[in-house]
Design a protein around this motif. Structure first.
Motif, mmCIF file in Angstrom:
data_model
loop_
_atom_site.group_PDB
_atom_site.id
_atom_site.type_symbol
_atom_site.label_atom_id
_atom_site.label_comp_id
_atom_site.label_asym_id
_atom_site.label_seq_id
_atom_site.Cartn_x
_atom_site.Cartn_y
_atom_site.Cartn_z
ATOM 1 N N LEU A 63 0.817 -1.202 -0.012
ATOM 2 C CA LEU A 63 -0.138 0.102 0.004
ATOM 3 C C LEU A 63 0.850 1.175 0.041
ATOM 4 N N ARG A 64 1.888 1.196 0.772
ATOM 5 C CA ARG A 64 2.965 2.577 0.756
ATOM 6 C C ARG A 64 3.458 2.483 -0.708
ATOM 7 N N LEU A 65 3.917 1.430 -1.403
ATOM 8 C CA LEU A 65 4.366 1.334 -2.623
ATOM 9 C C LEU A 65 3.667 2.127 -3.757
ATOM 10 N N VAL A 66 2.157 1.764 -3.491
ATOM 11 C CA VAL A 66 1.472 2.260 -4.778
ATOM 12 C C VAL A 66 0.985 3.833 -4.266
ATOM 13 N N GLY A 67 1.338 4.279 -3.138
ATOM 14 C CA GLY A 67 1.149 5.608 -2.705
ATOM 15 C C GLY A 67 -0.358 5.982 -2.163
ATOM 16 N N LEU A 68 -0.954 4.670 -1.444
ATOM 17 C CA LEU A 68 -2.192 5.006 -0.620
ATOM 18 C C LEU A 68 -1.932 5.716 0.420
ATOM 19 N N PRO A 69 -2.569 7.019 0.483
ATOM 20 C CA PRO A 69 -2.400 7.721 1.718
ATOM 21 C C PRO A 69 -2.760 7.208 2.953
ATOM 22 N N ASP A 70 -2.228 7.043 4.148
ATOM 23 C CA ASP A 70 -2.395 6.490 5.403
ATOM 24 C C ASP A 70 -2.792 5.372 5.287
ATOM 25 N N PRO A 71 -1.779 4.310 4.789
ATOM 26 C CA PRO A 71 -1.976 2.943 4.820
ATOM 27 C C PRO A 71 -2.092 2.119 6.053
ATOM 28 N N GLU A 72 -1.896 2.552 7.136
ATOM 29 C CA GLU A 72 -1.848 1.918 8.230
ATOM 30 C C GLU A 72 -3.466 1.922 8.567
ATOM 31 N N THR A 73 -4.292 3.005 8.499
ATOM 32 C CA THR A 73 -5.565 2.970 8.930
ATOM 33 C C THR A 73 -6.347 2.407 7.242
ATOM 34 N N ARG A 74 -6.107 2.818 6.103
ATOM 35 C CA ARG A 74 -6.712 2.235 5.024
ATOM 36 C C ARG A 74 -6.614 0.726 4.820
ATOM 37 N N ILE A 75 -5.594 0.029 5.572
ATOM 38 C CA ILE A 75 -5.537 -1.488 5.443
ATOM 39 C C ILE A 75 -6.704 -2.206 5.798
ATOM 40 N N ASP A 76 -7.540 -1.393 6.660
ATOM 41 C CA ASP A 76 -8.727 -2.219 7.598
ATOM 42 C C ASP A 76 -9.908 -1.630 6.720
ATOM 43 N N ALA A 77 -9.973 -0.685 5.889
ATOM 44 C CA ALA A 77 -11.005 0.065 5.320
ATOM 45 C C ALA A 77 -11.601 -1.116 4.180
ATOM 46 N N PHE A 78 -12.805 -0.778 3.755
ATOM 47 C CA PHE A 78 -13.569 -1.534 2.981
ATOM 48 C C PHE A 78 -13.780 -0.926 1.515
ATOM 49 N N PRO A 79 -13.815 -1.541 0.428
ATOM 50 C CA PRO A 79 -13.603 -0.987 -0.950
ATOM 51 C C PRO A 79 -14.412 0.206 -1.069
ATOM 52 N N HIS A 80 -15.816 0.344 -0.472
ATOM 53 C CA HIS A 80 -16.710 1.399 -0.642
ATOM 54 C C HIS A 80 -16.131 2.861 0.056
ATOM 55 N N GLN A 81 -15.161 2.551 1.192
ATOM 56 C CA GLN A 81 -14.634 3.700 1.765
ATOM 57 C C GLN A 81 -13.641 4.376 1.024
ATOM 58 N N LEU A 82 -13.338 3.864 0.048
ATOM 59 C CA LEU A 82 -12.087 4.540 -1.043
ATOM 60 C C LEU A 82 -12.751 5.362 -2.139
ATOM 61 N N SER A 83 -11.988 6.141 -2.732
ATOM 62 C CA SER A 83 -12.385 6.934 -3.848
ATOM 63 C C SER A 83 -11.924 5.865 -5.000
ATOM 64 N N GLY A 84 -12.349 6.335 -6.418
ATOM 65 C CA GLY A 84 -11.917 5.274 -7.438
ATOM 66 C C GLY A 84 -10.694 5.220 -7.697
ATOM 67 N N GLY A 85 -9.748 6.425 -7.769
ATOM 68 C CA GLY A 85 -8.376 6.473 -7.431
ATOM 69 C C GLY A 85 -7.647 5.655 -6.618
ATOM 70 N N GLN A 86 -8.082 5.441 -5.238
ATOM 71 C CA GLN A 86 -7.412 4.843 -4.195
ATOM 72 C C GLN A 86 -7.742 3.149 -4.522
ATOM 73 N N ARG A 87 -8.960 2.941 -5.010
ATOM 74 C CA ARG A 87 -9.438 1.586 -5.228
ATOM 75 C C ARG A 87 -8.575 0.951 -6.443
ATOM 76 N N GLN A 88 -8.165 1.870 -7.410
ATOM 77 C CA GLN A 88 -7.291 1.535 -8.619
ATOM 78 C C GLN A 88 -5.857 1.322 -8.051
ATOM 79 N N ARG A 89 -5.469 2.025 -7.049
ATOM 80 C CA ARG A 89 -4.146 1.846 -6.440
ATOM 81 C C ARG A 89 -4.237 0.544 -5.764
ATOM 82 N N VAL A 90 -5.200 -0.069 -4.911
ATOM 83 C CA VAL A 90 -5.430 -1.121 -4.219
ATOM 84 C C VAL A 90 -5.242 -2.431 -5.261
ATOM 85 N N MET A 91 -5.936 -2.287 -6.540
ATOM 86 C CA MET A 91 -5.823 -3.339 -7.505
ATOM 87 C C MET A 91 -4.515 -3.442 -8.042
#
Length: 674
Positions: free
Chosen positions: A140-168
């Motif tokens: 998650l850090r590698l793909v530049g997702l902001p605040d990965p420590e918190t976002r790792i426990d988030a569900f897909p609907h809680q992320l923006s389109g760009g963030q979801r694509q970074r997760v993919m």
């Protein structure tokens, strides 16, 4: 940058067939290409050409009725076509990974993104529970997702389109694959997020030497990302080339036609866009000879009767066109034929009368309540639109641009009255919609119509085209019976369809034809203002050009005004007289289209324009990459809402909100720099 000339993957004469009730359909017919370590190969073509099926065939991800029937897919000395299900599962995700077009449909909504990344690693590696989580955080850090420590426990609907694509992308990189297949990875993204994702893929490729197969119809992305290009049409490869040579001198008429249909920033807005007549042929009814000949400007009798082979056009280039046959002496510059085609300029829009306003929106707001608990107590508000003021003159096109979530579509819905505003005024032809009685509102709704982004979801699949277009005629008591049928036939012909189409259903049409039907329905009440909400964003460049030409023709003939909502700035620049730039519910800049692109004032507008992909591989984009994500509209920053991402933010920006002021003639900006 290509780092190894040894092919990593080699596809040889691959054929993919689907079993249907009406027989076998050959979706991919003899596709061949190769890719080396660290190389990017783009597969381009219109919808229905076989791009995605070719990519899915490599990993054997086809539906149950589809299979690769012949050819070879050579990877690491294995023929992926012939290995068993267990062996291919070991390769998927581990050595070859895939990034799909729509991350929301590919991510499981009931699992956290951390669980979904770890699941991929667990399939291929045996680690401890803590090590899986550490690896997921690293990705998650590698793909530049902001605040990965918190976002790792988030569900897909809680992320923006760009963030979801970074997760993919993080899932695709989980096991450090040698090859990534990216199927339209940036199509649904804003230009700013698209620029971030493209830069991310480039950085990862440089770091790990990963090869990328990029499936797309966006030639701007191709010019920037690809080393080589494979052009496919009706299931066949029609051209292969180095990216620079392809853009400088295409060898196949189809490639040249695709390039000429793109609106570019420098395109003259009075010049009609070049279009490709007709559609990609139905796989059940393929034409004889060259499959492109019914749409080709250079087609001869030989093209109609004999299918050309894939000729060697020199310097490693291939072209499936008789013009490339050295024995026929018919070689000519493909682009010259397109230059010779006479394209009329649009007439001057005589309906555009300066100072004659049609729509005046004053400080309009829309706050959606945030509720909590059994009693649904309101604990806050989402400020979707927070004080927008715009105006549109008769015969004018106002472009409205900004990132997803900035409130563009909500503004369109507020103007039409589809949703009620929290505050502000919408004045149409001198009438304040908030004070209009029911009878007056019905008259106004005849004059303001909406063209939605997805024509298929906005057309009732159970109704015929006659009923769909005829419904507003009956609702507004314009026509019934035989007169309704005559009017529907007229409207279909106005938008370039046949009157014989009125008894068909929406599923029997292509995407471009369905959008024409949506426009015909909007025109049924003889409106004065059309609100086009991303009306061409889901279309191929060839179909997009047809729809843009149609909208301009209709504007001239009928004196229409448009509010054109889009995140494609090339299209907005081509179609608009003025452009309003929107950020987090507010207008930050308004100017004439030419002025805005030549000399944008607001830092956000500058970043948007710099992020536009340029369909020219010789140009190095001078891009402003915005840091971070758009702040939440439920808790916007104080002062200037853009200051958290602004590269030139000052102390005053953090504390004081700038006013929207006219800096030069008709150029309005909300920024403390001016």
């Amino acid at each position: 940058m290509v780092s190894d000339l040894q092919p990593l993957l080699e596809v040889q004469d691959m054929k993919t067939v689907f079993k249907t009730r009406s027989g076998l359909l050959e979706a991919v017919d003899g596709v061949s290409f190769s890719i080396s370590k660290g190389e990017t190969v783009a597969i381009v073509g219109e919808s229905g050409s076989g791009k995605s099926v070719s990519a899915l065939s490599i990993l054997r991800l086809l539906e149950n009725n589809g299979s690769v029937t012949s050819g070879k897919i050579l990877f690491n000395d294995f023929n992926l076509k012939d290995i068993g299900p267990d062996e291919i599962r070991k390769i998927r995700g581990n050595e070859i990974a895939m990034i799909f077009q729509d991350p929301m449909t590919c991510l499981d909504p009931v699992y956290t993104i951390g669980d979904q990344i770890m699941e991929t690693i667990k399939i291929h590696e045996d680690l401890s529970k803590r090590e899986y989580r550490v690896r997921a955080l690293e990705l998650l850090r590698l793909v530049g997702l902001p605040d990965p420590e918190t976002r790792i426990d988030a569900f897909p609907h809680q992320l923006s389109g760009g963030q979801r694509q970074r997760v993919m992308i993080a899932i695709a990189l989980a096991c450090k694959p040698k090859l990534i297949i990216a199927d339209e990875p940036t199509t649904a993204l804003d230009v700013t997020v698209q620029a971030q994702i493209m830069q991310l893929l480039k950085d990862l490729q440089a770091q790990f030497g990963t090869a990328i197969i990029l499936v797309t119809h966006d030639l701007g992305v191709v010019a920037e990302m690809a080393d080589r290009v494979v052009v496919v049409y009706a299931g066949q490869v029609v051209e292969q080339s180095n990216v620079r040579e392809l853009f400088e001198q295409p060898q196949h008429p189809y490639t040249a036609a695709l390039m000429r249909s793109i609106p570019r920033i420098e395109t003259n807005k009075n010049q009609r866009l070049q279009t490709i007549k007709g559609n990609v042929p139905n796989l059940k009814e393929l034409p004889t000879g060259c499959r492109f000949h019914p749409r080709c400007l250079l087609a001869t009798e030989k093209c109609r009767n004999e299918e050309p082979p894939l000729f060697d056009a020199g310097d490693g280039r291939l072209s499936k066109c008789w013009t490339a046959d050295p024995t026929l002496q018919v070689k000519r510059e493909i682009m010259t034929a397109f230059d010779e085609e006479q394209l009329d300029n649009f007439e001057r829009n005589l309906h555009l009368v300066e100072g004659q306003p049609l729509l005046d929106v004053k400080d309009i707001k829309k706050y959606f309540p945030i509720t909590k608990g059994i009693l649904s107590r309101t604990i806050g508000h989402v400020r979707a639109v927070d004080g927008v003021s715009i105006n549109i003159h008769k015969g004018e096109t106002l472009g409205l641009v900004g990132e997803s979530g900035c409130g563009k579509s909500t503004v369109g819905r507020l103007i039409t009255g589809l949703i009620k505003s929290t505050a502000g005024e919408v004045i149409f032809e001198g009438t304040n919609l908030a004070h209009a009685n029911r009878s007056k509102m019905k008259q106004i709704r005849k004059k303001i119509q909406f063209v939605f982004q997805d024509p298929y979801s906005s057309l009732n699949p159970r109704m015929t085209i006659l009923d769909i277009i005829g419904e507003p005629l009956e609702v507004h008591q314009i026509a019934k019976g035989t007169r309704k049928q005559e009017r529907v036939a007229e409207l279909l012909e106005i938008v370039g369809l046949s009157r014989n189409d009125m008894h068909k259903f929406p599923h029997q049409f292509s995407g471009g034809q369905r959008q024409r039907i949506s426009i015909a329905r909007a025109l049924a009440t003889e409106p004065e203002l059309l609100i086009c909400d991303e009306a061409v964003s889901a279309l191929d460049v060839s179909v997009q050009a047809q729809i843009l030409n149609l909208l301009k023709d209709l504007q001239i003939k009928m004196g229409l005004s448009y509010l054109f909502i889009s995140h494609d700035l090339n299209v907005v620049k081509y179609v608009s007289d003025r452009i309003a730039v929107m950020y987090l519910g507010e207008i930050v800049e308004v100017a004439d289209a030419e002025t805005l692109f030549e000399n944008p004032f607001h830092p956000y507008a500058k970043a948007l324009i710099s992020a536009v992909p340029i369909p020219d591989p010789t140009m190095e984009p001078d891009r402003i990459i915005l840091k971070g994500e758009i702040p939440s509209p439920s808790n916007p920053p104080s002062g200037c809402k853009f200051h958290t991402r602004c590269p030139v933010a000052m102390d005053i920006c953090r504390n004081k909100k700038p006013e929207l002021k006219e800096i030069t003639d008709r150029h309005i900006v909300s920024c403390h720099l001016y």
